[in-house]
Structures are given as C-alpha cells and as structure tokens.
Design a protein around this motif. Structure first.
Motif, mmCIF file in Angstrom:
data_model
loop_
_atom_site.group_PDB
_atom_site.id
_atom_site.type_symbol
_atom_site.label_atom_id
_atom_site.label_comp_id
_atom_site.label_asym_id
_atom_site.label_seq_id
_atom_site.Cartn_x
_atom_site.Cartn_y
_atom_site.Cartn_z
ATOM 1 N N UNK A 65 0.828 -1.210 0.000
ATOM 2 C CA UNK A 65 0.000 0.000 0.000
ATOM 3 C C UNK A 65 0.858 1.254 0.000
ATOM 4 N N UNK A 66 1.940 1.232 0.747
ATOM 5 C CA UNK A 66 2.823 2.392 0.785
ATOM 6 C C UNK A 66 3.517 2.599 -0.562
ATOM 7 N N UNK A 67 3.934 1.511 -1.170
ATOM 8 C CA UNK A 67 4.653 1.628 -2.446
ATOM 9 C C UNK A 67 3.757 2.139 -3.560
ATOM 10 N N UNK A 68 2.525 1.646 -3.602
ATOM 11 C CA UNK A 68 1.654 2.054 -4.721
ATOM 12 C C UNK A 68 1.100 3.464 -4.544
ATOM 13 N N UNK A 69 1.304 4.045 -3.339
ATOM 14 C CA UNK A 69 0.797 5.406 -3.127
ATOM 15 C C UNK A 69 1.763 6.473 -3.636
ATOM 16 N N UNK A 70 2.945 6.056 -4.066
ATOM 17 C CA UNK A 70 3.930 7.021 -4.546
ATOM 18 C C UNK A 70 3.438 7.674 -5.850
ATOM 19 N N UNK A 71 3.750 8.957 -6.058
ATOM 20 C CA UNK A 71 3.276 9.657 -7.260
ATOM 21 C C UNK A 71 3.637 8.957 -8.566
ATOM 22 N N UNK A 72 4.829 8.370 -8.605
ATOM 23 C CA UNK A 72 5.250 7.718 -9.852
ATOM 24 C C UNK A 72 4.472 6.445 -10.140
ATOM 25 N N UNK A 73 3.688 5.971 -9.155
ATOM 26 C CA UNK A 73 2.906 4.744 -9.332
ATOM 27 C C UNK A 73 1.445 5.023 -9.698
ATOM 28 N N UNK A 74 1.097 6.271 -9.886
ATOM 29 C CA UNK A 74 -0.307 6.592 -10.145
ATOM 30 C C UNK A 74 -0.787 5.930 -11.438
ATOM 31 N N UNK A 92 -2.216 0.046 -14.192
ATOM 32 C CA UNK A 92 -1.959 0.145 -12.759
ATOM 33 C C UNK A 92 -0.637 -0.533 -12.430
ATOM 34 N N UNK A 93 -0.004 -0.139 -11.332
ATOM 35 C CA UNK A 93 1.279 -0.771 -10.985
ATOM 36 C C UNK A 93 1.098 -2.238 -10.644
ATOM 37 N N UNK A 94 2.165 -2.987 -10.856
ATOM 38 C CA UNK A 94 2.138 -4.429 -10.608
ATOM 39 C C UNK A 94 1.794 -4.737 -9.160
ATOM 40 N N UNK A 95 2.245 -3.888 -8.231
ATOM 41 C CA UNK A 95 1.987 -4.126 -6.817
ATOM 42 C C UNK A 95 0.485 -4.128 -6.520
ATOM 43 N N UNK A 96 -0.272 -3.261 -7.197
ATOM 44 C CA UNK A 96 -1.722 -3.226 -6.999
ATOM 45 C C UNK A 96 -2.344 -4.547 -7.434
ATOM 46 N N UNK A 97 -1.943 -5.013 -8.596
ATOM 47 C CA UNK A 97 -2.524 -6.245 -9.126
ATOM 48 C C UNK A 97 -2.163 -7.444 -8.246
ATOM 49 N N UNK A 98 -0.954 -7.444 -7.690
ATOM 50 C CA UNK A 98 -0.549 -8.508 -6.761
ATOM 51 C C UNK A 98 -1.439 -8.514 -5.525
ATOM 52 N N UNK A 99 -1.548 -7.341 -4.898
ATOM 53 C CA UNK A 99 -2.323 -7.252 -3.663
ATOM 54 C C UNK A 99 -3.805 -7.522 -3.922
#
Length: 528
Positions: A65-74, A92-99
């Motif tokens: 959640x912290x990683x995907x909140x970064x501006x570059x991950x929007x 969407x960033x890969x981290x979102x799809x993983x979670x």
C-alpha cells in the motif's frame, strides 16, 4: 545539555521498529474485545480468521500500500493500442494487481464466510487506506448483495458466481456508476437511457463519476426509454471473450479525474454507446434497490473504514509522541498532548464500537427481513432505526475521521505532513474523499429529517429517541426527545425562510450529538 556535534547521531529507529512490527489485530487488544463482544457465537471463527489475515495486512499488504501510493505509481489511461484500436486500458502498478489478487483470494463474499469474518477482515484491510482495494471491495459487496436477491438469468447468476466463489481461479470485481453531470446524489435526475434492442438491454449516455473503472462488472442506473423511473442494471466491462482482446462493452473511458485522495483508484468519466446490460430486480424499483441495498452496504463500510483509519492514525501518532522528546521530556508528557491523546483515543474507540454495534443491529434485522415472515411493528421500527443510524454513522464517522487524523498529524510536528514519513497524510486525504462518497453530509442530513417527518404517525420522534438511547440516563433521553420534537414542528429544511438556516445548522449539530451518544453507549457496553 546540548552541545554542537556535526555528526548528529539522532535516529528514528526505535519508533520505526515498533511500527514495522505492530500486528493490526493480535497487538490491538481493544479491537479483539469489540469483536468478541458483538460477534457472539461467530467470535472464535472470526478471531481465528482475523489472526490469519492480519499477518498479511499488517506487513506485506501494508508495504505494498505504501509503495503504490507514490506519485510515480499513479494509474493512467491508454486509449489506443499500436494499431489504433480503442482499448481504454487502465494501467496500474504491478503491486496493486498482486495485492488485489491476494485480497480477493480471501473470497470475502463467499457463502463460506460468516458476516463477522467478513467484517473483521474488511476492518483490517481498511487500516491500509484506499490502496485501490477499499472502494472495489465495498462496491463488490453491494453488487453481490443485489444479485443475491435478484439474479434470475444465466448472465446475472454467472456474474454472482464469479464475484462470490470465482471462476477458473479468478474472482470478479465490482463497481457502481451512478452519478451524472447534472446530479450526484440526485439519482432521479439521471439521464442515461436504457433501450431494448434485439432482445438485449443497451445503455446510452454519460456517467460523470465512475470509480474502480478496472472492475469486471458495474451496477449502473438508467431510465428505460420513455420512462421517468430509474431502473438498475449490471453491466459487464467486457463481454465474454473480449477482455483478452481489450474490447470494451459498448462504452469509452473518456478521462481519469484528478482527485486529492484515493489516488491509487481511478475515478473516470465514461460514455455509454450501446453497452449491453442486464436488468436487476423490478424495473420500477431501481432507485429503491440502489439505495436500500447498494448504498446501504457502501455506507456501512464507509463508516467501518473511518474507524479503521482512525485506529491506525491515532495508534501511530500516540506512539510517536511517546518516542519523541522535546525540551528535555517526551512529547506525550506535555499536558496539552495528554489531553489530545485522550480525546483522539476516545474518538477512535467510540467509532469502532459504534460501527460494530450498528453492524450487529443491521444483521439482526436483515435476518428477520429475509425470513419471509411479515415484520412486527417493533421490527419495522428497528429496521427504520437501523436505516437512519447507517446515515448518521456515515456523516458523523467520516467527519470525525478527518478531524482526528488532522489532529493526529500534529503529534509528528513538521513530519506530520510529509508523505514519506508516515501513512497519515494519505489516510487524511482518503478520509476527505470518504466524507463525500455515498451521499455528502447535507444530503443525508436532509434525508434523515424527511424520513423522521414521514414516520411521525407510526413512529413518533420521541419514541425513536427513547428506543435508540434506551440505556442512557433519563435526563439525556429527555433532552434529546425535547429537541427532536421541536425540530419535527418544522415543515421542511428546504425553504427560503431565513429562520430555517439557523434550524438547519442546529439540526446538523443535533444529529452529530445524537450519534456520538449512540457510539458512547456502544463503547460503554464493550467496556462493561
């Protein structure tokens, strides 16, 4: 004594070690106490499941959640592929799809999950903020409940199966597209048109506020051609076989809106141009079913997420004040900070206790309503109270949440507004969005007033107060009863009469005080 030292050895490690090791459930004894009190016979199962999921929520999902909140991950929108085919791909960033896959893999809406297991899992998940998870989970719950009641075609039954149990290992994700340019909460003003063509219902028009646009299925409101009443439909984002081709189901995503909060979640404007959709429930009861089912569940979980945001924000702020020293003493020892701490902890606990108590009452009346038996007059009154409480919680909990997090940020000093120092700035921005989701404050305050006015013949307002606050001292009940009876002499809160402005302001304060009293009763009940 403080002497100059060019090699400043100050470290935040002690605080960070505590924060990073904290388990949202097993280390939160008050939350365990609340769950045990209200979950009844489901407590052991809910406690076990909470301990299991908390290992993921508190560490891996927190970090994602912290990683995907970064501006570059929007997230961003790609309208066309390399061959000029319109695809409207939400990237969407890969981290979102993983979670997302892991969270939905919990099968929150499966028949195998008890209501209390679902609630405690959602509470823990919401401690991480929106994270492109909270809104879709809430919307999926509303979609499932709608289809549990009305799925009557092969298409809607398959959608229900996809969202509850999964198909080929994949779980369906829901969204809801209700708002249009001319009216957000004013659903009767909808303009989107539903037309039956070649035996299928198709939708035409535009929706102006569409969140979770990556979802598989959407609850959509529309008016059948020539009709004034709103109907409700479920629209697939892709027809069978088209998702892999990135061919959307008769609609385009025009742009992503730039929100101050919940930025990991896309909220878009869309144009419907012949989107295939399936009617759900009686066509002339669409508005009622959206409000009574979809928005009811959304409002319940918005209240729950307010509690979750507060719990985490207050916990981390108070611990930081104990760690941090200023002027030779821990910040937590300053009298003003002590007073703030007591207030903020009280708000977090009362909001949590109130949310669980309300959910318990909701489940009780839901079971009776679904039994097929005619409700007694007392049960009808309880159903009415629960409806009003859900709206009261939504407006009170969300406003309290924003205020609590804003004050909690001050415990960090200048670090309180640093996006990379703690989760609080993100939770604050998300909480402001929650205040507006599912009906803003003024709309719901007016709705509560109108509901109580209409119910006067069969459920007098003073009786409503006595039932709601039955365990309060008589002095408190009498004072609330006196005030509400005075309000009920006013014909309407929508008037050009200048005196109504003052009445409306007093009504706002009254409703807030009333729900705080309900929350405090719930907290007292837990602490017995």
């Amino acid at each position: 004594m403080s002497l100059p030292d060019r090699n400043n050895q100050y470290s935040f490690d002690e605080y960070l070690q505590w924060r990073d090791k904290f388990n949202y459930y097993t280390d939160d004894h008050f939350l365990q106490k609340v769950l045990k009190h209200f979950a009844g016979t489901d407590w052991e199962d809910a406690d076990k499941e909470a301990r299991n999921i908390s290992q993921k929520v508190s560490y891996r999902w927190r970090d994602l959640s912290e990683r995907i909140s970064k501006p570059e991950k929007r997230p961003f929108l790609t309208h066309y592929d390399a061959y000029h085919n319109r695809i409207d791909r939400i990237v969407r960033p890969h981290e979102v799809e993983e979670m997302e896959k892991e969270v939905y893999g919990e099968k929150l809406f499966s028949d195998d999950q008890s209501d209390w297991v679902r609630l405690i899992k959602m509470m823990l998940i919401y401690e991480n903020g929106e994270s492109c998870i909270a809104c879709p989970v809430t919307c999926t719950e509303g979609l499932v409940e709608l289809l549990n009641k009305f799925a009557d075609s092969p298409e809607t039954k398959r959608i229900l199966q996809h969202c509850k149990e999964g198909i080929d290992g994949e779980l369906g994700i829901g969204a809801q597209y209700i708002s249009e340019k001319q009216g957000g909460s004013d659903i009767p003003a909808n303009k989107v048109e539903a037309v039956k063509e070649d035996g299928q219902w198709k939708l035409y028009g535009s929706k102006f506020f569409c969140s979770a646009t990556h979802a598989d299925y959407v609850v959509v409101t529309a008016k059948p051609r020539g009709e004034e009443k709103v109907a409700v439909f479920v629209m697939p984002s892709w027809l069978p076989g088209d998702k892999e081709k990135e061919k959307r189901n008769g609609f385009t995503i025009d742009r992503i809106k730039d929100k101050m909060g919940t930025r990991e979640l896309t909220t878009c404007e869309i144009t419907l141009d012949g989107a295939v959709a399936y009617p759900v429930g009686p066509m002339d009861r669409g508005l009622a079913n959206v409000v009574e089912i979809v928005l009811t569940y959304s409002r319940l979980t918005v209240g729950l997420s307010s509690a979750a945001y507060m719990v985490r924000a207050v916990r981390e702020a108070v611990k930081y004040s104990e760690f941090r020293e200023a002027f030779g003493m821990p910040v937590s020892e300053f009298p003003l900070v002590k007073a703030q701490t007591r207030k903020l902890e009280h708000f977090a606990k009362r909001t949590t206790a109130g949310a669980f108590k309300l959910y318990n009452e909701f489940l009780e009346i839901k079971e009776k309503s679904n039994s097929g038996k005619q409700l007694s007059i007392e049960d009808k009154k309880k159903k009415f109270r629960t409806r009003e409480l859900i709206m009261l919680q939504k407006i009170t909990g969300t406003q309290d949440c924003t205020n609590v997090i804003r004050e909690a940020m001050s415990f960090f000093g200048g670090h309180g507004v640093m996006e990379d120092f703690s989760a609080l700035p993100r939770l604050f921005r998300d909480s402001v969005i929650n205040e507006l989701w599912e009906g803003p404050r003024n709309v719901l305050l007016t709705q509560i007033f109108n509901d109580l006015k209409r119910a006067q013949e069969w459920y007098p307002a003073s009786e409503f107060i006595n039932d709601l606050l039955q365990h309060s001292p008589d002095k408190i009940k009498n004072e609330f009863s006196r005030k509400i009876e005075s309000f009920m002499t006013v014909s309407s809160l929508i008037s050009n009469d200048e005196s109504i402005v003052e009445t409306a302001a007093n009504w706002d304060k009254f409703c807030e005080d009333l729900f705080h009293q309900y929350q405090d009763l719930a907290l007292k009940e837990v602490n017995k």
